[in-house]
Design a protein around this motif. Structure first.
Motif, mmCIF file in Angstrom:
data_model
loop_
_atom_site.group_PDB
_atom_site.id
_atom_site.type_symbol
_atom_site.label_atom_id
_atom_site.label_comp_id
_atom_site.label_asym_id
_atom_site.label_seq_id
_atom_site.Cartn_x
_atom_site.Cartn_y
_atom_site.Cartn_z
ATOM 1 N N PRO A 43 0.808 -1.222 0.000
ATOM 2 C CA PRO A 43 0.000 0.000 0.000
ATOM 3 C C PRO A 43 0.841 1.273 0.000
ATOM 4 O O PRO A 43 0.438 2.287 -0.584
ATOM 5 C CB PRO A 43 -0.835 -0.111 1.286
ATOM 6 C CG PRO A 43 -0.933 -1.576 1.533
ATOM 7 C CD PRO A 43 0.382 -2.133 1.112
ATOM 8 N N VAL A 44 2.008 1.214 0.630
ATOM 9 C CA VAL A 44 2.883 2.394 0.640
ATOM 10 C C VAL A 44 3.414 2.670 -0.765
ATOM 11 O O VAL A 44 3.471 3.817 -1.214
ATOM 12 C CB VAL A 44 4.048 2.186 1.630
ATOM 13 C CG1 VAL A 44 5.025 3.367 1.552
ATOM 14 C CG2 VAL A 44 3.520 2.027 3.040
ATOM 15 N N VAL A 45 3.802 1.589 -1.458
ATOM 16 C CA VAL A 45 4.280 1.758 -2.839
ATOM 17 C C VAL A 45 3.167 2.313 -3.721
ATOM 18 O O VAL A 45 3.385 3.210 -4.539
ATOM 19 C CB VAL A 45 4.779 0.414 -3.399
ATOM 20 C CG1 VAL A 45 5.281 0.594 -4.832
ATOM 21 C CG2 VAL A 45 5.888 -0.160 -2.532
ATOM 22 N N LEU A 46 1.953 1.790 -3.548
ATOM 23 C CA LEU A 46 0.819 2.252 -4.346
ATOM 24 C C LEU A 46 0.541 3.724 -4.087
ATOM 25 O O LEU A 46 0.367 4.510 -5.033
ATOM 26 C CB LEU A 46 -0.418 1.415 -4.018
ATOM 27 C CG LEU A 46 -1.722 1.847 -4.709
ATOM 28 C CD1 LEU A 46 -1.575 1.797 -6.221
ATOM 29 C CD2 LEU A 46 -2.881 0.960 -4.249
ATOM 30 N N PHE A 47 0.496 4.118 -2.816
ATOM 31 C CA PHE A 47 0.231 5.524 -2.491
ATOM 32 C C PHE A 47 1.332 6.418 -3.046
ATOM 33 O O PHE A 47 1.060 7.498 -3.585
ATOM 34 C CB PHE A 47 0.135 5.710 -0.976
ATOM 35 C CG PHE A 47 -0.029 7.144 -0.568
ATOM 36 C CD1 PHE A 47 -1.259 7.773 -0.652
ATOM 37 C CD2 PHE A 47 1.073 7.895 -0.131
ATOM 38 C CE1 PHE A 47 -1.406 9.111 -0.297
ATOM 39 C CE2 PHE A 47 0.937 9.224 0.209
ATOM 40 C CZ PHE A 47 -0.305 9.835 0.137
#
Length: 364
Positions: free
Chosen positions: A170-174
């Motif tokens: 999720p951090v990479v996506l954000f």
């Protein structure tokens, strides 16, 4: 019926048949393009088709009007014909420009010097037609291509660098979505300011149309108009002679109206510069579309090495496509431009990925 050349070998006749097929196909390309245009461009394209018809007649005479066993045109020419029928666009003219430049007639003993010269001139004619289309595309197309490439490269480098540290998906996506929005907004704003500034500079350099009103009262002996031409880049003698001619025409007609170029020769092409808003919107949309591709694996729920590998493959394909497109439009080799684009993009991504590995944790 013309008699065939008795000295011709089977290889010669096979070559002539191939040339004949190619000339017919090239003439068809120009006719297809002419059907989609009007005015001067249509006339030029039909004249090119007629010239290819003269070349066709030459090979047919050598064959003794024997049209049996005429092969299909080569793949490149057939592809051009198909594109002309389907699109009739600048891409076809750009490809035709490269095709004319590769004509074998200059070294073929059976082609006349006039035919070889024709092909060279045809290349310049097609280059000129393609240049018109490039000017129409230049402003918005430049923003589109560079925006898409910046989005592809910058966001791939960003998500690979962050992904290599081992942070949660999720951090990479954000991070990828934030990079997409920040970059697209920055590109759009920057392109708007750039194009608007360019237009304002050109407008500031353009002659003042109201200055023409003073021409009728200028002193023929002093002729201040010559200074205008010198300031615009003319030599002193040329400026004096041109200014005297302009004033003589104006005063002889006893009117203030002057020739359209009376106050200078500075011109700018609105189509080439483009508009600030169209460039900004194109830049925003194409950057966003490019930047979205590296994020797709994480949007679809992929993680770790699988997501990184998928993003790299997707971006590589997109870079090859955009590079080849630029190559076609510029009249250069599509393959070289595509590989250059790929090398630059993957090189930038490799740097950030390496930094992510160096400062992050193991990806699992």
């Amino acid at each position: 019926m013309t008699a065939p050349d008795p000295q011709a070998s089977p290889a010669d006749r096979a070559r002539w048949r191939r040339y004949l097929a190619d000339e017919r196909a090239e003439a068809a390309v120009y006719r297809e393009l002419a059907a989609r245009r009007d005015g001067e461009e249509r006339e030029i394209l039909l004249a090119l088709a007629a010239a290819e018809g003269r070349h066709e007649a030459h090979w047919l005479r050598l064959l003794g009007d024997d049209e049996h066993r005429i092969p299909r045109a080569d793949l490149r020419t057939r592809m051009l014909a198909g594109l002309a029928r389907t699109f009739g666009s600048i891409f076809v003219l750009a490809l035709a420009q490269r095709a004319e430049a590769r004509s074998p007639y200059s070294t073929d003993p059976d082609a006349t010097p006039a035919m070889a010269a024709d092909e060279r001139i045809h290349g310049e004619v097609v280059r000129g037609l393609a240049a018109r289309g490039r000017r129409r595309l230049a402003g918005t197309f430049r923003a589109a291509v560079f925006g898409a490439n910046d989005g592809l490269v910058s966001n791939l480098a960003l998500v690979l660098g962050i992904g290599a540290t081992g942070v949660p998906a999720p951090v990479v996506l954000f991070t990828g979505i934030a990079g997409l929005l920040a970059g697209a907004l920055s590109m759009g704003a920057g392109e708007y300011v750039s194009v608007r500034s360019q237009r304002e500079l050109l407008e500031a350099s353009a002659p003042d149309p109201t200055a023409r009103e003073a021409l009728g009262d200028l002193d023929l002996d002093a002729n201040e108009l010559a200074l205008v031409y010198r300031a615009r880049g003319m030599g002193e003698q040329d400026a004096v002679e041109h200014a005297a001619l302009v004033l003589a025409r104006v005063q002889a007609a006893e009117r203030v109206q002057s020739p359209t170029d009376a106050m200078g020769t500075v011109e700018h092409d609105d189509e080439a510069v483009g508009t600030g808003m169209s460039a900004a919107v194109s830049s925003f949309l194409f950057f966003a579309s490019g930047a979205l591709i590296p994020v797709l694996p994480w949007i679809l729920g992929m993680t770790g090495i699988a997501a990184i590998a998928t993003a790299t493959v997707l971006v590589s394909l997109a870079l090859l496509l955009t590079g080849a497109t630029v190559g076609i439009l510029s009249g250069a080799s599509p393959l070289k431009r595509a590989l250059r684009q790929l090398a630059i993009g993957l090189g930038a991504a490799a740097v950030t990925y390496g930094l992510g590995l160096a400062f992050g944790t193991t990806i699992g």
